[in-house]
Write a protein that holds these residues in place. Structure first.
Motif, PDB file in Angstrom:
ATOM      1  N   MET A   1       2.176   3.113   8.127  1.00 15.35           N
ATOM      2  CA  MET A   1       3.540   3.510   8.467  1.00 15.35           C
ATOM      3  C   MET A   1       3.658   5.029   8.419  1.00 15.35           C
ATOM      4  SD  MET A   1       7.076   2.034   6.857  1.00 15.35           S
ATOM      5  CE  MET A   1       6.731   2.607   5.208  1.00 15.35           C
ATOM      6  N   GLN A   2       4.212   5.607   9.449  1.00 12.09           N
ATOM      7  CA  GLN A   2       4.339   7.042   9.532  1.00 12.09           C
ATOM      8  C   GLN A   2       5.329   7.547   8.489  1.00 12.09           C
ATOM      9  OE1 GLN A   2       5.462   7.916  13.532  1.00 12.09           O
ATOM     10  NE2 GLN A   2       3.506   7.273  14.392  1.00 12.09           N
ATOM     11  N   ASN A   3       5.169   8.828   8.102  1.00 12.87           N
ATOM     12  CA  ASN A   3       6.047   9.413   7.106  1.00 12.87           C
ATOM     13  C   ASN A   3       7.508   9.394   7.541  1.00 12.87           C
ATOM     14  OD1 ASN A   3       3.966   9.913   5.328  1.00 12.87           O
ATOM     15  ND2 ASN A   3       3.566  11.979   6.102  1.00 12.87           N
ATOM     16  N   THR A   4       7.753   9.509   8.851  1.00 13.14           N
ATOM     17  CA  THR A   4       9.141   9.506   9.322  1.00 13.14           C
ATOM     18  C   THR A   4       9.805   8.164   9.096  1.00 13.14           C
ATOM     19  OG1 THR A   4       8.394   8.927  11.556  1.00 13.14           O
ATOM     20  CG2 THR A   4       8.738  11.271  11.073  1.00 13.14           C
ATOM     21  N   ASN A   5       9.005   7.115   8.873  1.00 11.74           N
ATOM     22  CA  ASN A   5       9.549   5.793   8.595  1.00 11.74           C
ATOM     23  C   ASN A   5       9.281   5.333   7.170  1.00 11.74           C
ATOM     24  OD1 ASN A   5      10.679   5.365  11.115  1.00 11.74           O
ATOM     25  ND2 ASN A   5       8.840   4.425  11.960  1.00 11.74           N
ATOM     26  N   ALA A   6       8.772   6.227   6.323  1.00  8.30           N
ATOM     27  CA  ALA A   6       8.540   5.872   4.927  1.00  8.30           C
ATOM     28  C   ALA A   6       9.875   5.634   4.236  1.00  8.30           C
ATOM     29  CB  ALA A   6       7.764   6.976   4.226  1.00  8.30           C
ATOM     30  N   VAL A   7      10.025   4.480   3.604  1.00 10.72           N
ATOM     31  CA  VAL A   7      11.267   4.139   2.912  1.00 10.72           C
ATOM     32  C   VAL A   7      11.155   4.564   1.456  1.00 10.72           C
ATOM     33  CG1 VAL A   7      12.770   2.259   2.178  1.00 10.72           C
ATOM     34  CG2 VAL A   7      11.752   2.223   4.460  1.00 10.72           C
ATOM     35  N   THR A   8      12.101   5.374   1.025  1.00 14.37           N
ATOM     36  CA  THR A   8      12.117   5.895  -0.338  1.00 14.37           C
ATOM     37  C   THR A   8      13.341   5.382  -1.073  1.00 14.37           C
ATOM     38  OG1 THR A   8      11.013   7.926   0.374  1.00 14.37           O
ATOM     39  CG2 THR A   8      12.102   7.971  -1.767  1.00 14.37           C
ATOM     40  N   LEU A   9      13.128   4.809  -2.253  1.00 12.08           N
ATOM     41  CA  LEU A   9      14.213   4.436  -3.152  1.00 12.08           C
ATOM     42  C   LEU A   9      14.253   5.458  -4.278  1.00 12.08           C
ATOM     43  CD1 LEU A   9      16.336   2.350  -4.231  1.00 12.08           C
ATOM     44  CD2 LEU A   9      14.433   1.317  -5.506  1.00 12.08           C
ATOM     45  N   SER A  10      15.387   6.129  -4.420  1.00 13.28           N
ATOM     46  CA  SER A  10      15.534   7.147  -5.462  1.00 13.28           C
ATOM     47  C   SER A  10      16.473   6.628  -6.545  1.00 13.28           C
ATOM     48  CB  SER A  10      16.098   8.446  -4.872  1.00 13.28           C
ATOM     49  OG  SER A  10      15.231   8.962  -3.875  1.00 13.28           O
TER      50      SER A  10
ATOM     51  N   ASP B   1      11.357   8.796  -7.347  1.00 10.90           N
ATOM     52  CA  ASP B   1      11.238   8.223  -6.005  1.00 10.90           C
ATOM     53  C   ASP B   1      10.181   7.123  -5.995  1.00 10.90           C
ATOM     54  OD1 ASP B   1      13.101  10.055  -5.117  1.00 10.90           O
ATOM     55  OD2 ASP B   1      11.605  11.469  -4.351  1.00 10.90           O
ATOM     56  N   TYR B   2      10.491   6.038  -5.306  1.00  9.20           N
ATOM     57  CA  TYR B   2       9.564   4.912  -5.202  1.00  9.20           C
ATOM     58  C   TYR B   2       9.306   4.624  -3.725  1.00  9.20           C
ATOM     59  CZ  TYR B   2      11.043   4.346 -10.038  1.00  9.20           C
ATOM     60  OH  TYR B   2      11.327   4.567 -11.369  1.00  9.20           O
ATOM     61  N   ARG B   3       8.008   4.499  -3.391  1.00  9.03           N
ATOM     62  CA  ARG B   3       7.609   4.229  -2.006  1.00  9.03           C
ATOM     63  C   ARG B   3       6.535   3.141  -1.998  1.00  9.03           C
ATOM     64  NH1 ARG B   3       7.581   9.863  -2.502  1.00  9.03           N
ATOM     65  NH2 ARG B   3       9.267  10.947  -1.415  1.00  9.03           N
ATOM     66  N   GLY B   4       5.953   2.913  -0.847  1.00 11.71           N
ATOM     67  CA  GLY B   4       4.859   1.970  -0.741  1.00 11.71           C
ATOM     68  C   GLY B   4       5.291   0.528  -0.624  1.00 11.71           C
ATOM     69  N   TRP B   5       6.478   0.280  -0.112  1.00 13.38           N
ATOM     70  CA  TRP B   5       7.005  -1.078   0.008  1.00 13.38           C
ATOM     71  C   TRP B   5       6.267  -1.848   1.103  1.00 13.38           C
ATOM     72  CZ3 TRP B   5       9.801  -1.360  -4.158  1.00 13.38           C
ATOM     73  CH2 TRP B   5      10.478  -0.217  -4.606  1.00 13.38           C
ATOM     74  N   GLU B   6       5.996  -3.109   0.841  1.00 21.32           N
ATOM     75  CA  GLU B   6       5.312  -3.941   1.819  1.00 21.32           C
ATOM     76  C   GLU B   6       6.278  -4.703   2.711  1.00 21.32           C
ATOM     77  OE1 GLU B   6       2.542  -6.380  -0.248  1.00 21.32           O
ATOM     78  OE2 GLU B   6       1.194  -4.717  -0.694  1.00 21.32           O
ATOM     79  N   LYS B   7       7.475  -4.954   2.205  1.00 22.63           N
ATOM     80  CA  LYS B   7       8.524  -5.572   3.006  1.00 22.63           C
ATOM     81  C   LYS B   7       9.821  -4.813   2.790  1.00 22.63           C
ATOM     82  CE  LYS B   7       6.726 -10.297   3.250  1.00 22.63           C
ATOM     83  NZ  LYS B   7       7.017 -11.736   3.006  1.00 22.63           N
ATOM     84  N   VAL B   8      10.561  -4.626   3.878  1.00 21.27           N
ATOM     85  CA  VAL B   8      11.806  -3.864   3.828  1.00 21.27           C
ATOM     86  C   VAL B   8      12.859  -4.567   4.674  1.00 21.27           C
ATOM     87  CG1 VAL B   8      12.944  -1.709   4.530  1.00 21.27           C
ATOM     88  CG2 VAL B   8      10.675  -1.634   3.453  1.00 21.27           C
TER      89      VAL B   8
END
Length: 369
Positions: free
Chosen positions: A1-10, A15-22
């Motif tokens: 997944m490209q950085n522009t679509n990286a989902v971040t939970l703050s 910050d938390y990233r690396g989600w497998e399902k969104v």
């Protein structure tokens, strides 16, 4: 997944990233957007703890774009002999308006605008209100009904005045104009970017006549039958046969509000009947901007028979085994107009080319004021 679509939970400065399902959902008829983020670890040797607790304030971003400000509501967990799966789910700050009781004391307003009453109701839970529409005329009366939530009380106000509210990425309640998110750069076009499309095209909720009746208290200038009985009606020649819907409004009702409610029912029900669902690959358009709710988009779909501007009324950003997809619901934008204009007088046929299958139902060209 490209950085522009990286989902971040703050949450709490982390910050938390690396989600497998969104799944992140928003819509112009929804008071509260929501999210669900899933991640799985394989045994052994990885830390399975996420120090996020229910009730924590959070922000969700796609790339650099803020898409939700709200609260963590759920942190489900499941595991077996090989893996641990954790999820974090939450909703916008405005979720409290949907879930919680209207508690204003006293719970009655006289001679105030819709915006003033909405702000007073939202203040009880610390929610800011932004209005994209001009302030309305003063209301005759609005009273909280026993047991209703804040949003139920707000919804009664907005429906009568034919206004629309939703939330935004900052967790504010927003009284919106249809199309105020701008126009999409890309089309939704069969054979190009549409992965799936569907439409129920169910007109069982459409009527030929809409009648609104209610009452209001008398005044020095309005009394007797003119005060006790208030009614308004509109017809819709697009209905195939005579079908009458009678709506009894509670509370104080003016002739202007009754007329607005009847017009709202007519436009909203046609809009629901012509709602379509599409899925496209990716969350962003060709210019890098996210697809967003309340955007105007050209829909070219000869299978369903649509070739016109539609409004994105709801969107879900999804990441799963199929990659990143955006699931959208689109509907005729005139169904969400804040003012009770007569769509029949404004209708005009498309110039040139073959008219789509719904030319007789909705205007071929729609432009927000």
């Amino acid at each position: 997944m490209q950085n522009t679509n990286a989902v971040t939970l703050s949450v709490n400065g982390l910050d938390y990233r690396g989600w497998e399902k969104v799944s992140i959902s928003a819509g112009i008829e929804r008071q509260s957007r929501d999210f669900s983020l899933d991640v799985t670890w394989r045994w052994p040797g990885q830390d399975t703890e996420i120090p996020v607790r229910q009730g924590a304030r959070c922000e969700v971003r796609i790339g650099e774009d803020l898409v939700l400000t709200g609260w963590v509501f759920a942190t489900p967990i499941s595991y077996d002999a090989t893996k641990v799966s954790r999820s974090i789910g939450g909703r916008s700050l405005t979720a409290d308006l949907v879930d919680c009781a209207a508690i204003n004391k006293p719970g009655q307003w006289r001679n105030q605008s819709v915006q003033q009453v909405v702000q007073a109701l939202a203040d009880s839970y610390g929610i800011s209100v932004l209005s994209e529409v001009p302030e309305t005329d003063k209301l005759i009366d609005h009273t909280i009904e026993p047991g209703e939530t804040v949003f139920e009380s707000i919804d009664r106000l907005l429906t009568l005045s034919r206004l629309l509210s939703t939330d935004d990425a900052r967790g504010r309640l927003v009284i919106v104009k249809p199309g105020s998110a701008g126009r999409a750069v890309d089309r939704l076009e069969l054979g190009k970017n549409i992965l799936t499309g569907s439409g129920a095209l169910d007109f069982s909720g459409v009527f030929s006549d809409y009648e609104v009746v209610g009452q209001r208290a008398g005044t020095d200038t309005v009394h007797g039958e003119g005060a006790s009985e208030v009614q308004a009606s509109v017809s819709d020649p697009r209905a195939a046969r005579k079908r009458v819907l009678l709506i009894h409004e509670s509370g104080q009702l003016s002739p202007e509000l009754a007329s607005a409610r009847a017009n709202w029912e007519r436009g909203n029900r046609i809009g629901k009947a012509l709602s379509l669902q599409y899925k496209v690959q990716g969350w962003r358009q060709s210019n890098g901007e996210l697809w967003r709710p309340n955007m105007l988009v050209r829909v070219v779909d000869p299978l369903i028979g649509i070739d016109r501007d539609m409004l994105i009324s709801e969107i879900e950003y999804v990441l799963d085994d199929s990659g990143t997809t955006a699931a959208m619901t689109v509907a005729p934008p005139d169904a969400f107009e804040p003012e009770p204009k007569d769509p029949h007088k404004a209708r005009k046929l498309k110039k040139g080319g073959k008219a789509d299958n719904f030319e007789y139902l909705i205007p071929a060209d729609w432009k927000p004021e």
